[in-house]
Design a protein around this motif. Sequence first.
Motif, PDB file in Angstrom:
ATOM      1  N   THR A  42      20.367 -13.769  71.296  1.00  0.00           N
ATOM      2  CA  THR A  42      20.119 -12.331  71.380  1.00  0.00           C
ATOM      3  C   THR A  42      20.953 -11.497  70.416  1.00  0.00           C
ATOM      4  OG1 THR A  42      21.735 -12.209  73.204  1.00  0.00           O
ATOM      5  CG2 THR A  42      19.412 -12.447  73.799  1.00  0.00           C
TER       6      THR A  42
ATOM      7  N   TRP B  30      13.619  -7.788  76.158  1.00  0.00           N
ATOM      8  CA  TRP B  30      13.468  -9.096  76.808  1.00  0.00           C
ATOM      9  C   TRP B  30      14.705  -9.468  77.601  1.00  0.00           C
ATOM     10  CZ3 TRP B  30      16.464 -13.456  76.131  1.00  0.00           C
ATOM     11  CH2 TRP B  30      15.988 -14.632  76.701  1.00  0.00           C
TER      12      TRP B  30
ATOM     13  N   ALA C 268       9.677 -15.179  74.139  1.00  0.00           N
ATOM     14  CA  ALA C 268      10.590 -14.863  73.040  1.00  0.00           C
ATOM     15  C   ALA C 268      10.399 -15.825  71.872  1.00  0.00           C
ATOM     16  CB  ALA C 268      12.037 -14.910  73.535  1.00  0.00           C
TER      17      ALA C 268
ATOM     18  N   MET D  75      13.479  -8.218  71.685  1.00  0.00           N
ATOM     19  CA  MET D  75      14.506  -9.084  72.266  1.00  0.00           C
ATOM     20  C   MET D  75      15.494  -8.306  73.109  1.00  0.00           C
ATOM     21  SD  MET D  75      13.824 -12.188  71.712  1.00  0.00           S
ATOM     22  CE  MET D  75      15.391 -12.855  72.293  1.00  0.00           C
TER      23      MET D  75
END
Length: 845
Positions: A614, A327, A254, A324
């Motif tokens: 996030t 992720w 990330a 994301m």
Amino acid sequence: MMTPCFTTSSLTNSDIIFVKLHAPWEVLGKYAELMNVRMPFRPFNPFTAGAPCILVRCCFLNGHFIEINGRSRRSRRKIYYLHRRYKFMNRIEKQISRFRGWLPRKPMKLDKETLPDLEENDCYTAPFSQQRIHHFIIHNKDTFFNNATRSRIVHHILQRVKYEEGKNKIGLNRLLSNGSYEAAFPLHEGSYRSKNSIKTHGAENHRHLLYECWASWGVWYKYQPLDLVRRYFGEKIGLYFAWLGWYTGMLFPAAFIGLFVFLYGVTTLNHCQVSKEVCQATDIIMCPICDKYCPFMRLSDSCVYAKVTHLFDNGATVFFAVFMAVWATVFLEFWKRRRAVIAYDWDLIDWEEEEEEIRPQFEAKYSKKERMNPISGKPEPYQAFADKCSRLIVSASGIFFMICVVIAAVFGIVIYRVVTVSTFAAFKWALIRNNSQVATTGTAVCINFCIIMLLNVLYEKVALFLTNLEQPRTESEWENSFTLKMFLFQFVNLNSSTFYIAFFLGRFTGHPGAYLRLINRWRLEECHPSGCLIDLCMQMGIIMVLKQTWNNFMELGYPLIQNWWTRRKLRQEYGTQRKTSFPQWEKDYNLQPMNAYGLFDEYLEMILQFGFTTIFVAAFPLAPLLALLNNIIEIRLDAYKFVTQWRRPLASRAKDIGIWYGILEGIGILSVITNAFVIAVTSDFIPRLVYAYKYGPCAGQGEAGQKCMVGYVNASLSVFLVSDFENRSEPTSNGSEFSGSPLKYCRYRDYRDPPHSPVPYGYTLQFWHVLAARLAFIIVFEHLVFCIKHLISYLIPDLPKDLRDRMRREKYLIQEMMYEAELERLQKERKERKKNGKSYHNEWP
């Protein structure tokens, strides 16, 4: 069962008596059987039934001859299972090994040759049984049960010992709560420092070993010795560090992608048509952003902010937001698999928490109302349904009130922003006067951070009061209720102002000549001419850096200062010559106790960071990188704190991270929604896309390159007649400094008709196209990402296939072991009966 083996007066506190308890082997074995403690057993016939232990596994590798007990045997079976615990990370290490020239020696690996006892036994385990003790691998009874297990057994006994006659006179916790004992804690195994090098003389104890291979800053790039952490501190703390290490490892991709998005913005900055037009727009005069004191300004004056905005809001932003969101799902799904492997290795798969004792406060409150426990069949205190509901309603009202306090604090920050922007615009210093909006945002963020930290202290007391008001029945219910309240409070407190900047700032200001006002007095704050994203980036960057710095200081700095002050008082009172004469219990007593809420503060800090990483990551792609750098430090700070600054916490077991996993899933869902709105509402991605395909020079051609953005800046600005200003909004400057005569028109960010149109300042058709595109993007983005998330969740099983096969194999071997043991017992009885029968027959006349 247990007797004090040491009783003494304190050297530093003459009115305190220390009692050291020791459990002998017989007591440990008895209660290990009652508590179903799983221990490694030896194979009953490894050469025919399979080898459940790593020692036997090595004997048959590739079918080679191995000498065992002086006899040679050849395996005719292949190993059923080969352990692949770190297969994925080994691949990464192979790639990293190419760069050994600039990486530290042996990156990420543990020094097994220096620390040999980091190896865990890979044997299968079974619940300990004294009747089948010969089946278990016991090399030394003193070390058969590890430190954490022994502490847990002793605490289990102390929690159930009756100290006086009476129904409520049971357990160590009640003695601690009523003040009979001041503290109760397991002892550390000695000093964590040594004069001799661990590489030449070895570790003196497990604490010294943990300090050298885990808590030392020199091993920041190494794997964590989780098995050793679990053996010393217990499974619950071991799981926290396993989760923290997994989260930190997952931040690497990330952070890399986020850095790539930022660097992509840097490399494409000179080719961005929008920032070029802003920097070249010397003839476009923008309307003032506040009443009276704010002057007219050229659009080119915001050239720097337009370039900075492009660094975060570029063509890769949407891809990063989708990445994301995916992720977060992959992180949670693979953590479930990792947790399953850890739970199996640590014998937690079939472990169930024992029925908890009732909290003393609950028992004292409802001791007069009893009912039969359906499980134990014993009478216990009972809380009526009406009483429970009324307490929950009062608690929910308190939560709602505190959320209102948060909103009021945000409202105060809004008032500060709309008032000070005019103050900074009239400032004497040209640097502040020319950057009044940035100065307002920066100071508002710092003040907001101070309010956040002050309210957090208040929230903790309120959450504690409301949780005790609910009267939870057990400690786990109390912990879950308190956790939910504290997380909700701190999450709203930390993110409320960020939500305001992301979704409300500059959205409801009206337009020149008809501004919307706060309390019919203050004009609402507008976005910077380069957009609102720069304000959101500043908010996230400052809050994230300040909060992580403050948390790290409080986690390590506060215990260090407290322990330093304690040592200073001891030196003043007894001198340095008495320091080494203090026994271990005196040294541990002078350390700081672990937080009253256990691992709550550690988990809460990381969960809030996960939310920051996030939820608004589309506006701040560098958030994962900042989180990664912080967590690399955080792991060693926490390790150093546990090993050197805190008393040794009581070892306790846990199968997972508890209620925090559900909170993580909720944050993952919220992040999809917020990132969709950030891209659609806060950034200029959708207006640029609509212009490129509908209104630009490439309209109808299906292209969206930089050449299609020519003229976008002019098309995104509306025209306002300066004479239409309200009296209280009319600037003191008439704009004559730009053209030598009073300014007639100025521009502002919006899609409205010009003043001489049939409907002055009405919305244009382009406004509705942009609005429709924004709504469509939100719907498509959310549905697409949620579909991908659910697909990934479906495709990734919670248990790895090899682990599932290994569990089945272990179950089969345990059944075979029990069968062989029972068969051996029956054959032995049969031989004894035959022998007794033969002797009896020979004696018969």
